[in-house]
Every structure is written in C-alpha cells, then in structure tokens.
Design a protein around this motif. Structure first.
Motif, PDB file in Angstrom:
ATOM      1  N   PRO A   1      46.379  41.724  45.707  1.00 49.92           N
ATOM      2  CA  PRO A   1      45.570  42.896  46.061  1.00 49.92           C
ATOM      3  C   PRO A   1      44.150  42.506  46.491  1.00 49.92           C
ATOM      4  O   PRO A   1      43.632  41.469  46.069  1.00 49.92           O
ATOM      5  CB  PRO A   1      45.527  43.699  44.751  1.00 49.92           C
ATOM      6  CG  PRO A   1      46.659  43.190  43.943  1.00 49.92           C
ATOM      7  CD  PRO A   1      46.826  41.754  44.314  1.00 49.92           C
ATOM      8  N   VAL A   2      43.550  43.378  47.298  1.00 52.08           N
ATOM      9  CA  VAL A   2      42.173  43.148  47.770  1.00 52.08           C
ATOM     10  C   VAL A   2      41.219  42.987  46.594  1.00 52.08           C
ATOM     11  O   VAL A   2      40.324  42.134  46.604  1.00 52.08           O
ATOM     12  CB  VAL A   2      41.752  44.311  48.691  1.00 52.08           C
ATOM     13  CG1 VAL A   2      40.244  44.312  48.912  1.00 52.08           C
ATOM     14  CG2 VAL A   2      42.466  44.218  50.030  1.00 52.08           C
ATOM     15  N   ASN A   3      41.409  43.808  45.558  1.00 48.67           N
ATOM     16  CA  ASN A   3      40.511  43.723  44.408  1.00 48.67           C
ATOM     17  C   ASN A   3      40.593  42.378  43.701  1.00 48.67           C
ATOM     18  O   ASN A   3      39.611  41.908  43.121  1.00 48.67           O
ATOM     19  CB  ASN A   3      40.806  44.855  43.415  1.00 48.67           C
ATOM     20  CG  ASN A   3      40.133  46.149  43.851  1.00 48.67           C
ATOM     21  OD1 ASN A   3      39.180  46.134  44.642  1.00 48.67           O
ATOM     22  ND2 ASN A   3      40.642  47.279  43.363  1.00 48.67           N
ATOM     23  N   THR A   4      41.767  41.761  43.748  1.00 51.53           N
ATOM     24  CA  THR A   4      41.914  40.425  43.137  1.00 51.53           C
ATOM     25  C   THR A   4      41.091  39.400  43.916  1.00 51.53           C
ATOM     26  O   THR A   4      40.443  38.526  43.333  1.00 51.53           O
ATOM     27  CB  THR A   4      43.402  40.007  43.116  1.00 51.53           C
ATOM     28  OG1 THR A   4      44.145  41.019  42.451  1.00 51.53           O
ATOM     29  CG2 THR A   4      43.607  38.678  42.414  1.00 51.53           C
ATOM     30  N   VAL A   5      41.098  39.539  45.242  1.00 48.93           N
ATOM     31  CA  VAL A   5      40.284  38.638  46.072  1.00 48.93           C
ATOM     32  C   VAL A   5      38.802  38.829  45.735  1.00 48.93           C
ATOM     33  O   VAL A   5      38.056  37.860  45.587  1.00 48.93           O
ATOM     34  CB  VAL A   5      40.528  38.895  47.580  1.00 48.93           C
ATOM     35  CG1 VAL A   5      39.603  38.048  48.436  1.00 48.93           C
ATOM     36  CG2 VAL A   5      41.983  38.601  47.936  1.00 48.93           C
ATOM     37  N   LYS A   6      38.403  40.087  45.595  1.00 52.34           N
ATOM     38  CA  LYS A   6      36.985  40.370  45.269  1.00 52.34           C
ATOM     39  C   LYS A   6      36.609  39.756  43.923  1.00 52.34           C
ATOM     40  O   LYS A   6      35.519  39.200  43.768  1.00 52.34           O
ATOM     41  CB  LYS A   6      36.754  41.889  45.236  1.00 52.34           C
ATOM     42  CG  LYS A   6      36.782  42.528  46.611  1.00 52.34           C
ATOM     43  CD  LYS A   6      36.557  44.027  46.512  1.00 52.34           C
ATOM     44  CE  LYS A   6      36.573  44.685  47.892  1.00 52.34           C
ATOM     45  NZ  LYS A   6      36.520  46.149  47.813  1.00 52.34           N
ATOM     46  N   THR A   7      37.516  39.851  42.957  1.00 52.52           N
ATOM     47  CA  THR A   7      37.242  39.287  41.630  1.00 52.52           C
ATOM     48  C   THR A   7      37.128  37.762  41.713  1.00 52.52           C
ATOM     49  O   THR A   7      36.223  37.166  41.109  1.00 52.52           O
ATOM     50  CB  THR A   7      38.379  39.675  40.648  1.00 52.52           C
ATOM     51  OG1 THR A   7      38.503  41.089  40.665  1.00 52.52           O
ATOM     52  CG2 THR A   7      38.094  39.195  39.249  1.00 52.52           C
ATOM     53  N   ARG A   8      38.047  37.159  42.461  1.00 51.10           N
ATOM     54  CA  ARG A   8      37.993  35.689  42.590  1.00 51.10           C
ATOM     55  C   ARG A   8      36.710  35.255  43.292  1.00 51.10           C
ATOM     56  O   ARG A   8      36.090  34.265  42.924  1.00 51.10           O
ATOM     57  CB  ARG A   8      39.224  35.189  43.363  1.00 51.10           C
ATOM     58  CG  ARG A   8      40.501  35.292  42.547  1.00 51.10           C
ATOM     59  CD  ARG A   8      41.721  34.869  43.353  1.00 51.10           C
ATOM     60  NE  ARG A   8      42.940  35.160  42.613  1.00 51.10           N
ATOM     61  CZ  ARG A   8      44.152  35.085  43.120  1.00 51.10           C
ATOM     62  NH1 ARG A   8      44.320  34.710  44.376  1.00 51.10           N
ATOM     63  NH2 ARG A   8      45.216  35.369  42.389  1.00 51.10           N
ATOM     64  N   MET A   9      36.326  36.019  44.315  1.00 52.43           N
ATOM     65  CA  MET A   9      35.091  35.698  45.029  1.00 52.43           C
ATOM     66  C   MET A   9      33.884  35.846  44.093  1.00 52.43           C
ATOM     67  O   MET A   9      32.985  34.999  44.081  1.00 52.43           O
ATOM     68  CB  MET A   9      34.945  36.622  46.245  1.00 52.43           C
ATOM     69  CG  MET A   9      33.630  36.478  46.998  1.00 52.43           C
ATOM     70  SD  MET A   9      33.344  34.827  47.660  1.00 52.43           S
ATOM     71  CE  MET A   9      34.138  34.948  49.255  1.00 52.43           C
ATOM     72  N   PHE A  10      33.881  36.893  43.288  1.00 51.08           N
ATOM     73  CA  PHE A  10      32.775  37.142  42.360  1.00 51.08           C
ATOM     74  C   PHE A  10      32.606  35.956  41.400  1.00 51.08           C
ATOM     75  O   PHE A  10      31.502  35.432  41.210  1.00 51.08           O
ATOM     76  CB  PHE A  10      33.054  38.436  41.580  1.00 51.08           C
ATOM     77  CG  PHE A  10      32.063  38.703  40.485  1.00 51.08           C
ATOM     78  CD1 PHE A  10      30.838  39.297  40.757  1.00 51.08           C
ATOM     79  CD2 PHE A  10      32.350  38.348  39.165  1.00 51.08           C
ATOM     80  CE1 PHE A  10      29.914  39.529  39.740  1.00 51.08           C
ATOM     81  CE2 PHE A  10      31.429  38.577  38.147  1.00 51.08           C
ATOM     82  CZ  PHE A  10      30.206  39.174  38.445  1.00 51.08           C
ATOM     83  N   HIS A  11      33.727  35.536  40.798  1.00 50.81           N
ATOM     84  CA  HIS A  11      33.652  34.430  39.830  1.00 50.81           C
ATOM     85  C   HIS A  11      33.308  33.102  40.502  1.00 50.81           C
ATOM     86  O   HIS A  11      32.573  32.286  39.932  1.00 50.81           O
ATOM     87  CB  HIS A  11      34.954  34.324  39.042  1.00 50.81           C
ATOM     88  CG  HIS A  11      35.146  35.453  38.073  1.00 50.81           C
ATOM     89  ND1 HIS A  11      34.316  35.648  36.984  1.00 50.81           N
ATOM     90  CD2 HIS A  11      36.036  36.468  38.042  1.00 50.81           C
ATOM     91  CE1 HIS A  11      34.699  36.732  36.321  1.00 50.81           C
ATOM     92  NE2 HIS A  11      35.749  37.254  36.937  1.00 50.81           N
ATOM     93  N   ALA A  12      33.836  32.912  41.715  1.00 53.04           N
ATOM     94  CA  ALA A  12      33.528  31.671  42.437  1.00 53.04           C
ATOM     95  C   ALA A  12      32.036  31.591  42.741  1.00 53.04           C
ATOM     96  O   ALA A  12      31.398  30.554  42.547  1.00 53.04           O
ATOM     97  CB  ALA A  12      34.331  31.622  43.739  1.00 53.04           C
ATOM     98  N   ARG A  13      31.461  32.706  43.184  1.00 58.00           N
ATOM     99  CA  ARG A  13      30.029  32.730  43.486  1.00 58.00           C
ATOM    100  C   ARG A  13      29.202  32.430  42.247  1.00 58.00           C
ATOM    101  O   ARG A  13      28.212  31.692  42.289  1.00 58.00           O
ATOM    102  CB  ARG A  13      29.634  34.103  44.046  1.00 58.00           C
ATOM    103  CG  ARG A  13      30.014  34.292  45.492  1.00 58.00           C
ATOM    104  CD  ARG A  13      29.928  35.744  45.912  1.00 58.00           C
ATOM    105  NE  ARG A  13      28.581  36.296  45.846  1.00 58.00           N
ATOM    106  CZ  ARG A  13      28.289  37.588  46.070  1.00 58.00           C
ATOM    107  NH1 ARG A  13      29.276  38.429  46.410  1.00 58.00           N
ATOM    108  NH2 ARG A  13      27.056  38.034  45.992  1.00 58.00           N
ATOM    109  N   LYS A  14      29.618  33.029  41.142  1.00 58.00           N
ATOM    110  CA  LYS A  14      28.884  32.850  39.881  1.00 58.00           C
ATOM    111  C   LYS A  14      28.884  31.368  39.467  1.00 58.00           C
ATOM    112  O   LYS A  14      27.846  30.807  39.092  1.00 58.00           O
ATOM    113  CB  LYS A  14      29.559  33.708  38.806  1.00 58.00           C
ATOM    114  CG  LYS A  14      28.711  33.990  37.604  1.00 58.00           C
ATOM    115  CD  LYS A  14      29.438  34.979  36.719  1.00 58.00           C
ATOM    116  CE  LYS A  14      28.820  34.968  35.328  1.00 58.00           C
ATOM    117  NZ  LYS A  14      29.605  35.761  34.387  1.00 58.00           N
TER     118      LYS A  14
END
Lengths: 225, 201
Positions: free
Chosen positions: B165-178
C-alpha cells in the motif's frame, strides 16, 4: 464544511510530502501547499536541503561499468535458441547457446568447479590404474597352482643371500613356484607331506628367520583357509 | 519546485519501444535494453550485492519484458512495470544466493575524517559516506530511497513496484529519512541556507 488545517497539521503534512517534492514527483495540486509552507518554516526548508543533497549524492554515486552489448548478445542468443526450440528447428548451435547461458550462471559455478575437480581426480586415478604394476596382494585371485600343497607368499630381506634363501627353503621343505614380483614377492609351495598341525609352526619359523621380512599363508593344504 | 535533477521521464519513448518489442522488433528491444541497463543494474546490485548476479538478473528481467511486452496494458509507466519485475527477481535471486547488502553501523570516526567541504576529495568521501549510510538501512527502507532518489519514482509507483500500500511506502520513507538524518546530520546544510535566502522579504 471544510475544517481549518492547523499550523502543526500543515507542517506534518508538508514534512511527509517533502520526500516526493524533492524528487519532483509530488502531484501538482500538492506542490503549492508545500511551497507556501516552505516559505515560512525553517525546519522544512532545512529538511528539503537535506533531501535534495541526499538525492544528489545518490544519483552521483559510482555507475556500474558493465557492458550492455555483451549482455544483450547473450540474451538474444538465449531468445533465439528458445524460439527455435518452440518452432522445432533447434540445432546443435541453439542447444549450445542454451547450455552456455545456463552453465555460465554464477549459481552454477561452484557445482561446475566441483564437477571439474571430480573429473580431474577420476582421470588421475584412471591414469594411475593404467600404469599400476600388476602385482598381487594377499587377497588377490591367484593363478591356480597345481596340487594341494600349502602356499605362502614370502618376501626376503634385501641383504639375504641366495645361499641363505636356498638353505631356508630346503630346511622347510619349501619350493619357489613363482616370483619374484616387481615388489620382491615370492610364491612358495610348502612340503605337501607336512601335517596340517605343523603348518603354524613352519610359518612362525619362517617369520622369525632373519632372512624373511614377510610370510603369509595364502592356501592351506586343503585349499581352504 | 526543487532544483534536483531526477532521471529524465522517458515514458513516451519507453512505451513506443515496448510496443515495438511486443511485435518482435529486435532493434526496439536493444534500445530499451541499453536504456534501462545502467539504472536497473545498479538497483539490482544494491539488492544482491553482486555485480555478476545483478547482470544475470537483468537479463532475466529483460527476457520477461521480451516475452510479456504484448501483455503490457499501459496502466502504469513502462519503467514502473520493468522495475516491478526487477524488484521481484532481484529479491528472489538475492535470497537464493544468500546475498544481501550488509547492514553496517557507521562510526563517528568515519564522519569525523571527512575533509574540508568544497574540495573534490570531500565530495568523493561524502558520496562514499552517504553510500555507507544507505547500507545501514533495512532493505525495504533502502529500496524506497533508491527508487525515489536514484530512479525518480513517485510514492504511488513505488507502491506498485514493491507491491504494497501507498501508506506503507510513506512509512518506510519516514523511517528511512529519520535514520539517515541521524547519521548525516549536516547533509544539505548549504542548500537549506540557499532556500532561506530565496524567500521573499
């Protein structure tokens, strides 16, 4: 009715969208909101700088120097072979292409190396077998020796003289019937009239004799043992 | 709009080439093969940690493209379709060969040894350091970053490529950025200043 978006909510939303704004894929309808927030938020501006530099560094990382031409030739060879197989026009060149395409895969290489090693071992063993001298071991099948006299294999000491050996054989009632082999093994027939109960004593005496390095019975008087 | 230069969007060219491939046009296939080679090979290398395996998987990917080109419905970009095949085949090959990019923690010492900003050596070392920082990420987070910043895919396209899901991509991106922010705290500081200076008074 549309709910007013708080500054914190706008910040959180922009923060998330910055990742896609930075790589240029944010939908146009969302860009203006991001840009408006960037104009007033230092944290988001800082984060955008971070993401842009990250993207720049990632894109400039070293390219893989692999030739697409060679890969393409391999792939089209594979396609040709498969299409020929499907059309029933497969020839040996096509089979060769399929085999090469499969065998050249890294996953196969350890197995191929093991196979090559096995072949080397087998060929070496085969070569050794060809050149191996045809001497017999104690358990080897023997050329039949006529009669039912006990037969022993003897190896004499290197320093034993012919006279010593002859004296020993005469004293034991023995007679050389074959040998020496390449390895100095004699086949000796013992006195056929000797009683079986004396056989062990005769063998012991032979083994103790200084001129004998090895003595082993290979056929008892009855041909059994 | 950002000044970062993402890979050019060659959607229409790719679609034309793929249509050629669908009718058995070898020249179109070769052009598509060569066009995708550098970026897909690099992406596969990051997945498999082996240049040899990356090349082998790339040929498997393009073999699927050759065979399935006529099945392409055009519901996504050609690049998204190709990257989806590459992602699945790359993951499978890496698992089979027990090859994954090692996750290694970055040391403070490595960051401290970076040279003076602006020099060529600094740029080279910084790029190397960013590569190491990426290697500290879990594979799924790293893949999202690679697809976004090396391949230039959108959030929705990445969701399609990695089949989530798109939201999973957003979550992965969020954690990767952090995580990346934690190991690269000063990255992009100069750009941030430039952005602030561009603001209207």
């Amino acid at each position: 009715m549309t709910r007013a978006v708080s500054r914190d909510e706008r910040h959180a939303e922009t923060w998330e969208r910055l990742a896609w704004y930075a790589n240029g894929t944010l939908p146009a309808e969302e860009r203006s909101g991001v840009e408006a927030h960037l104009a007033e938020c230092d944290a988001c501006s800082h984060e955008l700088g971070f993401l842009e530099e990250l993207g720049s560094q990632i894109r400039e990382s070293e390219a893989m120097l692999l030739s697409p031409e060679r890969s393409f030739r391999e792939l089209t060879g594979r396609i040709d072979a498969i299409e020929a197989a499907e059309q029933g026009t497969l020839d040996w060149a096509d089979i060769g292409r399929i085999v090469r395409a499969r065998l050249m895969r890294p996953a196969w290489r350890p197995a191929l190396a093991a196979l090559a090693l096995l072949l080397v071992v087998l060929l070496s063993w085969s070569a050794l077998s060809v050149s191996r001298p045809s001497f017999r071991t104690l358990s080897s099948a023997e050329t039949p020796i006529e009669g039912s006299a006990p037969i022993v294999r003897l190896v004499f000491d290197d320093v034993a003289t012919a006279e010593e050996i002859q004296a020993l054989l005469n004293g034991s009632g023995a007679e050389i019937v074959a040998g020496p082999s390449e390895y100095g093994v004699y086949t000796v027939r013992l006195d056929p009239s000797a009683q079986p109960r004396h056989l062990d004593a005769t063998l012991s005496a032979l083994r103790r004799h200084p001129a004998v390095r090895f003595a082993e019975l290979i056929r008892a008087a009855d041909g059994g043992r | 709009m950002t000044d970062s230069s993402v890979p050019a969007d060659d959607s229409s060219r790719d679609l034309t080439l793929l249509q050629g491939v669908a009718v058995g046009d070898r020249a179109a296939f070769e052009e598509l093969f060569v066009a995708y080679h550098p970026r897909v090979i690099r992406f596969l290398y990051r997945l498999t940690n082996s240049a040899e395996l990356a090349e082998e998987v790339y040929n498997d990917v393009m073999f699927v493209v050759w065979q399935k080109a006529s099945d392409f419905q055009g519901r996504s970009k050609v690049s998204t379709w190709v990257m989806g095949i590459a992602y699945r085949k790359g993951l499978k090959a890496a698992a089979k060969a027990h090859r994954r990019l090692d996750r290694r923690p970055l040391s403070e010492l490595e960051l401290a040894t970076l040279r003076e900003p602006g020099s060529i050596a600094y740029q080279r070392e910084l790029r190397d350091y960013v590569g190491k920082a990426l290697a500290t990420l879990p594979e799924r987070q790293r893949t999202v970053i690679e697809l976004a910043y090396f391949m230039g895919h959108s959030c929705a396209e990445i969701a399609e490529i990695v089949d989530c899901p798109v939201n999973t991509v957003k979550t992965r991106m969020f954690h990767a950025r952090k995580r990346l922010r934690a190991v690269l705290p000063h990255l992009g500081a100069g750009r941030s200043r430039a952005h602030r200076e561009e603001r209207p008074l």
